[in-house]
Motif scaffolding. Structure first.
Motif, PDB file in Angstrom:
ATOM      1  N   GLY A  75       0.792  -1.224   0.000  1.00  0.00           N
ATOM      2  CA  GLY A  75       0.000   0.000   0.000  1.00  0.00           C
ATOM      3  C   GLY A  75       0.823   1.272   0.000  1.00  0.00           C
ATOM      4  N   ASN A  76       2.125   1.117   0.133  1.00  0.00           N
ATOM      5  CA  ASN A  76       3.000   2.289   0.161  1.00  0.00           C
ATOM      6  C   ASN A  76       4.157   2.112  -0.809  1.00  0.00           C
ATOM      7  OD1 ASN A  76       2.126   4.087   2.643  1.00  0.00           O
ATOM      8  ND2 ASN A  76       1.963   1.945   3.280  1.00  0.00           N
ATOM      9  N   SER A  77       3.833   1.565  -1.987  1.00  0.00           N
ATOM     10  CA  SER A  77       4.886   1.255  -2.956  1.00  0.00           C
ATOM     11  C   SER A  77       5.611   2.493  -3.447  1.00  0.00           C
ATOM     12  CB  SER A  77       4.286   0.500  -4.147  1.00  0.00           C
ATOM     13  OG  SER A  77       3.242   1.279  -4.733  1.00  0.00           O
ATOM     14  N   ASN A  78       5.002   3.663  -3.272  1.00  0.00           N
ATOM     15  CA  ASN A  78       5.638   4.892  -3.746  1.00  0.00           C
ATOM     16  C   ASN A  78       6.551   5.542  -2.701  1.00  0.00           C
ATOM     17  OD1 ASN A  78       4.354   4.776  -6.249  1.00  0.00           O
ATOM     18  ND2 ASN A  78       2.521   5.777  -5.441  1.00  0.00           N
ATOM     19  N   TYR A  79       6.521   4.992  -1.477  1.00  0.00           N
ATOM     20  CA  TYR A  79       7.369   5.605  -0.441  1.00  0.00           C
ATOM     21  C   TYR A  79       8.835   5.262  -0.700  1.00  0.00           C
ATOM     22  CZ  TYR A  79       9.341   7.056   3.985  1.00  0.00           C
ATOM     23  OH  TYR A  79      10.107   7.679   4.940  1.00  0.00           O
ATOM     24  N   VAL A  80       9.653   6.289  -0.778  1.00  0.00           N
ATOM     25  CA  VAL A  80      11.092   6.107  -0.994  1.00  0.00           C
ATOM     26  C   VAL A  80      11.824   6.636   0.228  1.00  0.00           C
ATOM     27  CG1 VAL A  80      13.073   6.703  -2.420  1.00  0.00           C
ATOM     28  CG2 VAL A  80      10.819   6.372  -3.474  1.00  0.00           C
ATOM     29  N   PRO A  81      12.600   5.785   0.905  1.00  0.00           N
ATOM     30  CA  PRO A  81      13.374   6.279   2.057  1.00  0.00           C
ATOM     31  C   PRO A  81      14.242   7.452   1.632  1.00  0.00           C
ATOM     32  CG  PRO A  81      13.467   3.896   1.957  1.00  0.00           C
ATOM     33  CD  PRO A  81      12.836   4.356   0.677  1.00  0.00           C
ATOM     34  N   PRO A  82      14.131   8.581   2.284  1.00  0.00           N
ATOM     35  CA  PRO A  82      14.874   9.772   1.851  1.00  0.00           C
ATOM     36  C   PRO A  82      16.362   9.662   2.152  1.00  0.00           C
ATOM     37  CG  PRO A  82      13.767  10.210   3.919  1.00  0.00           C
ATOM     38  CD  PRO A  82      13.311   8.846   3.483  1.00  0.00           C
ATOM     39  N   GLU A  83      17.136  10.329   1.308  1.00  0.00           N
ATOM     40  CA  GLU A  83      18.554  10.476   1.622  1.00  0.00           C
ATOM     41  C   GLU A  83      18.669  11.546   2.695  1.00  0.00           C
ATOM     42  OE1 GLU A  83      21.401  12.467  -1.127  1.00  0.00           O
ATOM     43  OE2 GLU A  83      22.348  10.490  -1.190  1.00  0.00           O
ATOM     44  N   VAL A  84      19.263  11.204   3.822  1.00  0.00           N
ATOM     45  CA  VAL A  84      19.268  12.081   4.984  1.00  0.00           C
ATOM     46  C   VAL A  84      20.630  12.735   5.141  1.00  0.00           C
ATOM     47  CG1 VAL A  84      18.930  12.218   7.473  1.00  0.00           C
ATOM     48  CG2 VAL A  84      17.577  10.603   6.123  1.00  0.00           C
ATOM     49  N   ARG A  85      20.611  14.061   5.251  1.00  0.00           N
ATOM     50  CA  ARG A  85      21.854  14.776   5.553  1.00  0.00           C
ATOM     51  C   ARG A  85      22.170  14.589   7.030  1.00  0.00           C
ATOM     52  NH1 ARG A  85      23.544  18.002   1.540  1.00  0.00           N
ATOM     53  NH2 ARG A  85      24.998  19.046   2.956  1.00  0.00           N
ATOM     54  N   LEU A  86      23.416  14.250   7.311  1.00  0.00           N
ATOM     55  CA  LEU A  86      23.778  13.906   8.681  1.00  0.00           C
ATOM     56  C   LEU A  86      24.081  15.115   9.550  1.00  0.00           C
ATOM     57  CD1 LEU A  86      25.980  10.752   8.155  1.00  0.00           C
ATOM     58  CD2 LEU A  86      23.688  10.891   9.079  1.00  0.00           C
ATOM     59  N   GLU A  87      24.123  16.285   8.947  1.00  0.00           N
ATOM     60  CA  GLU A  87      24.421  17.472   9.734  1.00  0.00           C
ATOM     61  C   GLU A  87      23.377  17.632  10.844  1.00  0.00           C
ATOM     62  OE1 GLU A  87      24.590  21.017   7.478  1.00  0.00           O
ATOM     63  OE2 GLU A  87      25.019  22.311   9.212  1.00  0.00           O
ATOM     64  N   GLY A  88      23.839  17.585  12.083  1.00  0.00           N
ATOM     65  CA  GLY A  88      22.945  17.700  13.229  1.00  0.00           C
ATOM     66  C   GLY A  88      22.292  16.398  13.645  1.00  0.00           C
ATOM     67  N   MET A  89      22.507  15.291  12.863  1.00  0.00           N
ATOM     68  CA  MET A  89      21.859  14.019  13.180  1.00  0.00           C
ATOM     69  C   MET A  89      22.735  13.111  14.049  1.00  0.00           C
ATOM     70  SD  MET A  89      18.882  13.995  11.899  1.00  0.00           S
ATOM     71  CE  MET A  89      17.898  14.865  10.687  1.00  0.00           C
ATOM     72  N   GLN A  90      24.081  13.333  14.035  1.00  0.00           N
ATOM     73  CA  GLN A  90      24.940  12.492  14.843  1.00  0.00           C
ATOM     74  C   GLN A  90      24.536  12.628  16.303  1.00  0.00           C
ATOM     75  OE1 GLN A  90      25.944  14.515  12.505  1.00  0.00           O
ATOM     76  NE2 GLN A  90      27.632  13.695  11.282  1.00  0.00           N
ATOM     77  N   GLY A  91      24.432  11.501  16.937  1.00  0.00           N
ATOM     78  CA  GLY A  91      24.025  11.506  18.325  1.00  0.00           C
ATOM     79  C   GLY A  91      22.537  11.700  18.519  1.00  0.00           C
ATOM     80  N   VAL A  92      21.770  11.845  17.414  1.00  0.00           N
ATOM     81  CA  VAL A  92      20.329  12.058  17.513  1.00  0.00           C
ATOM     82  C   VAL A  92      19.576  10.858  16.957  1.00  0.00           C
ATOM     83  CG1 VAL A  92      18.406  13.509  16.814  1.00  0.00           C
ATOM     84  CG2 VAL A  92      20.604  14.543  17.378  1.00  0.00           C
ATOM     85  N   LEU A  93      19.874  10.502  15.692  1.00  0.00           N
ATOM     86  CA  LEU A  93      19.117   9.447  15.029  1.00  0.00           C
ATOM     87  C   LEU A  93      19.994   8.239  14.739  1.00  0.00           C
ATOM     88  CD1 LEU A  93      16.490   8.504  13.833  1.00  0.00           C
ATOM     89  CD2 LEU A  93      17.037   9.705  11.722  1.00  0.00           C
ATOM     90  N   PHE A  94      21.098   8.456  14.015  1.00  0.00           N
ATOM     91  CA  PHE A  94      21.985   7.353  13.649  1.00  0.00           C
ATOM     92  C   PHE A  94      23.111   7.294  14.667  1.00  0.00           C
ATOM     93  CE2 PHE A  94      19.775   6.334   9.881  1.00  0.00           C
ATOM     94  CZ  PHE A  94      19.263   7.535   9.394  1.00  0.00           C
TER      95      PHE A  94
END
Length: 718
Positions: A75-94
């Protein structure tokens, strides 16, 4: 809920177990890494009914993370995982651990992140290969009704471990490309410089792309590796090394670790991580700790530290230096008459002017307010008279403040070291005494400290000595007075402010203005502040238990108290020790404290508020008033300083200011208390404006506890 049928019941746990069995069966399946993992993602997505299950990798420059393999729901065949910029993400998400953000439990930052990714939930699990994070197993969920409980998270983590095992196996069996090529691909995407060397002879067995292509990284690593092998590979003491590359201006943290290579031989893996930003942050923190935010000069803490070292060397070498203590004359007139923005500009110009004098750069300090100190080191002492004349001449000229010409002179006191003392506080105090001698002489002049200074200085020393003794004697000479705070509508006394007084056995009754500034200067205000806090808490509990359960007491916390690292713990101990209801205590912080280091202030205020007391911002309007930090701070009460009340009957600006604060308080949910109300006319104006509380001589002066209770806590007034 189980699914009920005519033959049997299929439990949810069984569905999970079947899915996990299917995933585990892929461990030995033939095929490429991509093919096998895609099937695992299918099983995972199907069981979780997730929008998308994906495997993601960080690029070699460690700036982005992109999708390697992904499986979407039908049902979500059009969803594409976004390319994520890591600026500000270290220690937060990944991160190095499993991370779960769900919209229903997210804070502001997390909510913004979920909105950016167009999901209601995201789960990330690191895939570790050879002790390094090579990839991330990521679940994207758009359906807000799908919650990820502990059982689902355990399933995701178990699946990640299986993917990790498959990756390790593919490396060993050369099933993906070849073990070396896979390892090269993985290590090249780590984002750090990596070099692998033989433990036996130091030969380089592997270099990732960053180590090969980034000159600054390569130089750093080669230098550190050479030094490591020159020391004989000290495996028992492998510590991180911080290395500065002068050519690029970058800092790297270099680490060494033992490892078994693909063929089983012992190797050393060397990693280099760019820590330049970390260094810059450390430098920023150090700068903020030692520098005045307004003028850029060093602050009192740095002054005391530097002066201690200079005096020590002077004593050892038998040389002489000096301390200049400068106080601006009538600075308050500029601040109050023109506005604080003019005062700020003046302080900045004074700082720049002093710093610009040859020989003084790096030896100037702002002690607070309009006070400055200059350290004249022994090598510059023979130029002392010249420097005094230059500084005096500088203040005899006009200052241009926001395009207009103004005059502001200074008074300066000078003390020599070690002649006048080798203790930092004593020396600064004597320079301060000399400065007061200059002020008493008519201002706009300087004076050298002399042991024969007049009785005013002697009295100050007497006050200091007696104050030290009084504090050492458990503050038994200090008395708490109480001033009523009344409801602006009902005129009922609903609380009071606790105010310290000193009845010295040697000096007699002392007004606060005579000893509070000196107590702050001598560092005794913390002990005195703790005393008044405990006394007021005990009194509040007594009144609460004897007929006035909702009566509150306001207690000032000095800036010195608030800057103590253990201020929250100390207040908690006093609240616990006295047994007072914390909700009946109002802790007042000054505006001058609120403008410094907002992050630290927020942590302290939130910590105090969690203990139960209300928080009031005292003296609002006397410092660097900012509606922004009023909005940020978790305040319960804003106390408008009496300077806005003195002329409020006739001064339209004062009325407008108080009206503005009243309107703001309604928006942010705080109460307004005005201080210094001395007449019926003032009270009536303030009542019409809509303030909540009134404090001032009109309703009562500060008085001892018995007199206060007699006047304000009559039961017939309840």
């Amino acid at each position: 809920m189980p699914v009920c049928g005519g033959d049997f019941v299929v439990e949810k746990d069984s569905v999970r177990d079947i899915a996990m069995t299917n995933i585990v069966s892929r461990l030995d399946k033939e095929g490429t890494f991509t093919e096998v993992v895609y099937e695992i993602l299918q099983e995972t997505q199907k069981y979780l009914e997730a929008t998308c299950a994906a495997l993601m990798q960080i690029n070699s420059s460690q700036t982005k993370i992109g999708t390697v393999i992904a499986c979407n729901s039908a049902g979500n065949s059009n969803y594409v995982p976004p390319e994520v910029r890591l600026e500000g993400m270290q220690g937060v998400l990944f991160t190095e651990e499993t991370t779960v953000y769900q919209k229903s439990e997210a804070d502001r930052v997390q909510s913004e992140l979920l909105e950016q990714l167009d999901v209601s939930c995201i789960v990330t699990v690191p895939i570790v290969i050879n002790d390094m994070i090579a990839m991330y197993f990521v679940i994207f969920e758009q359906n807000e009704e799908h919650a990820y409980d502990d059982r689902k998270l355990q399933f995701i983590q178990d699946t990640a471990r299986i993917i990790q095992s498959i990756a390790q196996k593919k490396i060993i069996n050369n099933s993906l490309l070849s073990s070396y090529e896979l390892l090269r691909e993985i290590l090249s995407n780590i984002g750090s410089g990596i070099i692998v060397c033989s433990q036996e002879n130091g030969n380089v067995l592997f270099e990732n792309d960053i180590a090969q292509n980034a000159d600054e990284v390569r130089r750093t690593m080669k230098e550190c590796i050479q030094d490591f092998f020159d020391k004989g590979c000290p495996m028992e003491d492998i510590r991180p090394v911080e290395n500065y590359d002068a050519q690029s201006g970058l800092w790297f943290e270099v680490r060494f670790a033992p490892l078994n290579w693909l063929d089983g031989s012992p190797v050393i893996i060397c990693t280099a991580v760019d820590i330049t930003q970390k260094k810059k942050n450390q430098q920023k923190i150090e700068y903020q700790a030692h520098n005045d935010f307004l003028t850029g000069l060093y602050n009192r803490m740095k002054c005391e530290s530097d002066l201690r070292k200079v005096i020590k060397n002077a004593v050892k070498d038998g040389t002489t230096g000096a301390v200049m203590f400068i106080d601006l004359d009538n600075f308050k007139h500029i601040n109050d008459g023109l506005g604080h923005q003019y005062g700020d500009v003046l302080l900045q110009q004074v700082a720049a002017g002093i710093q610009g004098i040859a020989g003084l750069r790096g030896h100037c300090y702002r002690m607070g307010g309009d006070e400055f100190v200059i350290i004249i080191e022994p090598q510059l002492y023979d130029q002392l008279d010249r420097l005094v004349r230059i500084i005096s001449d500088m203040f005899n000229r006009s200052w241009y403040l926001m395009g207009t010409e103004y005059y502001c002179t200074m008074s300066m006191g000078i003390a020599r070291f070690p002649e006048h003392g080798s203790d930092v506080n004593e020396l600064i105090k004597k320079a301060d005494i000399a400065m007061y001698e200059a002020k008493k002489g008519g201002k706009n002049r300087y004076a050298y400290y002399s042991a024969g200074n007049d009785s005013g200085s002697i009295k100050q020393l007497d006050i200091e000595n007696n104050m030290r003794q009084a504090v050492a004697s458990e503050c038994d000479e200090f008395i708490v007075f109480y001033q009523p705070v009344v409801d602006a509508v009902t005129r009922e006394c609903v609380s009071c402010e606790a105010l310290i007084r000193w009845n010295s056995k040697a000096l007699g009754f002392m007004a606060p203005g005579e000893f509070i500034p000196l107590a702050e200067y001598l560092g005794l205000i913390t002990s005195i502040g703790d005393f008044i806090l405990e006394e007021a808490c005990r009194q509040c509990k007594d009144w609460n238990e004897h007929g006035f359960p909702d009566f509150r007491i306001n207690i000032n916390l000095s800036v010195v108290q608030l800057m103590q690292k253990d201020v929250v713990d100390n207040v908690k101990k006093i609240l616990d020790r006295t047994g007072v209801n914390p909700h009946n205590i109002v802790l007042e912080i000054t505006e001058s404290f609120a403008i410094n280091d907002m992050e630290r202030v927020m942590n302290i205020v939130k910590g105090l508020r969690r203990l139960g007391p209300k928080i009031a911002l005292d003296d609002f309007g006397t410092g660097y008033s900012s509606l922004n930090y009023i909005k940020q701070l978790p305040l319960d009460i804003i106390k408008v300083d009496k300077t806005f009340i003195d002329d409020i009957v006739d001064d339209d600006y004062a009325k407008a200011f108080v009206k503005l604060i009243v309107e703001l308080s309604k928006t942010i949910g705080t109460k307004i208390c005005v201080e210094g109300v001395e007449s019926r006319e003032q009270y009536e104006v303030l009542s019409q404006i809509g303030v909540d509380y009134i404090q001032g001589y009109y309703f009562g002066k500060p008085v001892p506890v018995g007199e206060f209770a007699h006047r304000n806590l009559r039961r017939d007034a309840q």
